[in-house]
Design a protein around this motif. Structure first.
Motif, PDB file in Angstrom:
ATOM      1  N   ASP A  89     -51.677  41.229  48.288  1.00 49.28           N
ATOM      2  CA  ASP A  89     -52.730  40.345  48.967  1.00 49.28           C
ATOM      3  C   ASP A  89     -53.978  40.850  48.547  1.00 49.28           C
ATOM      4  N   VAL A 136     -57.277  38.708  50.883  1.00 52.52           N
ATOM      5  CA  VAL A 136     -58.411  37.499  50.674  1.00 52.52           C
ATOM      6  C   VAL A 136     -59.454  37.960  51.054  1.00 52.52           C
ATOM      7  N   CYS A 170     -63.104  37.077  51.859  1.00 51.54           N
ATOM      8  CA  CYS A 170     -63.335  36.338  53.361  1.00 51.54           C
ATOM      9  C   CYS A 170     -65.137  36.700  53.444  1.00 51.54           C
ATOM     10  N   ALA A 193     -56.740  34.993  48.364  1.00 48.28           N
ATOM     11  CA  ALA A 193     -57.207  33.461  48.817  1.00 48.28           C
ATOM     12  C   ALA A 193     -58.442  33.961  48.952  1.00 48.28           C
ATOM     13  N   SER A 203     -61.323  32.923  52.189  1.00 46.09           N
ATOM     14  CA  SER A 203     -62.017  31.976  53.087  1.00 46.09           C
ATOM     15  C   SER A 203     -63.425  31.982  53.672  1.00 46.09           C
ATOM     16  N   THR A 221     -60.073  27.650  55.184  1.00 50.43           N
ATOM     17  CA  THR A 221     -59.806  28.252  53.634  1.00 50.43           C
ATOM     18  C   THR A 221     -59.715  27.691  52.797  1.00 50.43           C
ATOM     19  N   PRO A 233     -55.376  28.825  49.146  1.00 46.84           N
ATOM     20  CA  PRO A 233     -54.490  30.537  50.090  1.00 46.84           C
ATOM     21  C   PRO A 233     -54.099  31.149  49.425  1.00 46.84           C
ATOM     22  N   LEU A 234     -53.305  31.984  49.795  1.00 50.52           N
ATOM     23  CA  LEU A 234     -53.173  33.297  48.282  1.00 50.52           C
ATOM     24  C   LEU A 234     -52.194  32.891  47.328  1.00 50.52           C
ATOM     25  N   CYS A 271     -59.327  35.948  58.436  1.00 52.65           N
ATOM     26  CA  CYS A 271     -58.789  35.845  57.313  1.00 52.65           C
ATOM     27  C   CYS A 271     -57.904  37.254  57.440  1.00 52.65           C
ATOM     28  N   LEU A 325     -54.222  34.611  56.859  1.00 47.70           N
ATOM     29  CA  LEU A 325     -53.821  34.330  55.813  1.00 47.70           C
ATOM     30  C   LEU A 325     -52.420  34.421  54.722  1.00 47.70           C
ATOM     31  N   ARG A 359     -51.671  44.798  51.627  1.00 54.25           N
ATOM     32  CA  ARG A 359     -52.606  43.568  52.127  1.00 54.25           C
ATOM     33  C   ARG A 359     -54.025  44.278  51.809  1.00 54.25           C
ATOM     34  N   ILE A 418     -58.439  42.441  52.378  1.00 56.27           N
ATOM     35  CA  ILE A 418     -59.556  41.601  52.764  1.00 56.27           C
ATOM     36  C   ILE A 418     -60.898  42.629  52.223  1.00 56.27           C
TER      37      ILE A 418
END
Length: 346
Positions: free
Chosen positions: A100, A102, A104, A135, A137, A145, A148-149, A212, A215, A225, A227
């Motif tokens: 995943d 994100v 940001c 995702a 943000s 947002t 989303p994912l 972030c 999310l 995960r 960011i």
């Protein structure tokens, strides 16, 4: 990976055999010259076959017959391809679905002139991924947002393209009054929800990073995960989270941090940049300046080197019918055949 194939390829060979059989049958049963007793004789007409107009018409007739044969063969083969069912096959493997990411993005005023370039890098990054959920943000005083994912890469590309268009705004033109009003409206519509209004604060990077981190769903599952944070770290006002506190908070959830720095040179920018770099380094993350040409490849390598959890799921094969091309050829061939036969009769 998507591959094209035919579900019943033997039907093409069958269609060709049928066409050849029809052609042979037509040739063997063709009508020969009329017998003399069925002919009406016209005196002094032997010269007609030597006329240029007759020969021209005869040539056009023969060419027309040849065209009919070619069109009929093309249509027959297209029908065979259509019956053979052309499809695209895509094998979806759930292994990579446990990564995943994100994106940001700081959309404060000081970042506007850099954001379109950073979104370009995001688009290039997405091209290097395969199955990861992503995702986006955006944040300034508060966060919004954008999506989303998701692993819907068509939607991701569409949203990032829209973001790039909205953020491609000439901030200098805004200050001298020569800006494009439509471009300003697009920008304001995109960043709606990132400003509290009336409060003298901006670029609250700690709050943006913490938001972030929220999310990431499926907190109880074992996932990779990350960011990817883009900012100039020019904080104005008092955030709820400082940058180090927010970085510690996401690290406690085993969320990796990648920092991208972009910003104008000011009296405080050197210190702001150093703090940003030090915080990312403290989390064993990657840090880049937005102008670094090696950033995209290094980020892709870092994310793809992270362990993907095997879900022990059987790969899913998605089959999508692709009848448009052979169906179009068949319809065009049928129309052309009708026109050619009508012209030959006249």
């Amino acid at each position: 990976m998507v591959t094209s194939a035919l579900e019943r390829p033997w039907l093409i060979a069958l269609a060709v055999v049928v066409l050849l059989a029809v052609a042979v049958f037509g040739y063997l049963t063709r009508t020969g010259p009329q017998r003399p007793d069925g002919v009406r004789w016209v005196a002094n007409a032997s010269y007609l076959t030597q006329l240029a107009s007759f020969r021209s018409r005869l040539t056009r007739y023969r060419v027309g017959l040849g065209a009919v044969a070619v069109v009929a063969l093309t249509g027959g083969v297209a029908a065979g391809v259509l019956l053979a069912r052309p499809v695209d096959r895509q094998v979806l493997n759930s292994e990579l679905a446990t990564r995943d990411i994100v994106l940001c993005l700081d959309v404060s005023g000081s970042m506007v002139e850099y954001d379109a370039e950073i979104v370009d890098q995001f688009l290039t990054l997405v091209e290097g991924f395969d199955g990861e959920r992503i995702a986006l943000s955006i944040w300034n005083q508060t966060s919004r947002t954008v999506f989303p994912l998701t692993d819907d890469y068509a939607l991701i590309a569409e949203e990032l393209e829209a973001a790039r268009t909205a953020l491609d705004f000439d901030i200098n033109a805004y200050y001298n009054g020569s800006y494009d009003e439509d471009a300003l409206d697009r920008l304001l519509a995109f960043i709606t929800g990132t400003e509290l209004g009336g409060e003298q604060s901006s670029s609250l990077i700690g709050d943006g990073l913490a938001s972030c981190g929220l999310l990431f769903d499926e907190a109880d599952s074992e996932r990779s995960r990350t960011i990817i944070l883009a900012s100039d770290n020019q904080v104005l006002g008092t955030p709820i989270y400082s940058l180090p506190d927010a970085a510690d908070a996401v690290a406690e959830r085993e969320i990796g941090l990648i920092g991208i720095y972009a910003g104008a040179s000011t009296n405080t920018s050197a210190a702001e940049q150093k703090e940003y770099e030090d915080v990312v380094a403290a989390q064993e993350g990657l840090y880049f300046e937005a102008s670094d040409p090696s950033a995209v490849d290094a980020i892709i390598d870092r994310i793809q080197s992270q362990q993907a959890i095997d879900l022990d799921a059987t790969p899913e094969v998605v089959v999508t019918d692709r009848p448009v091309l052979p169906a179009t050829i068949l319809v065009v061939a049928f129309g052309a055949l009708v026109v050619l036969l009508w012209r030959l009769r006249t």
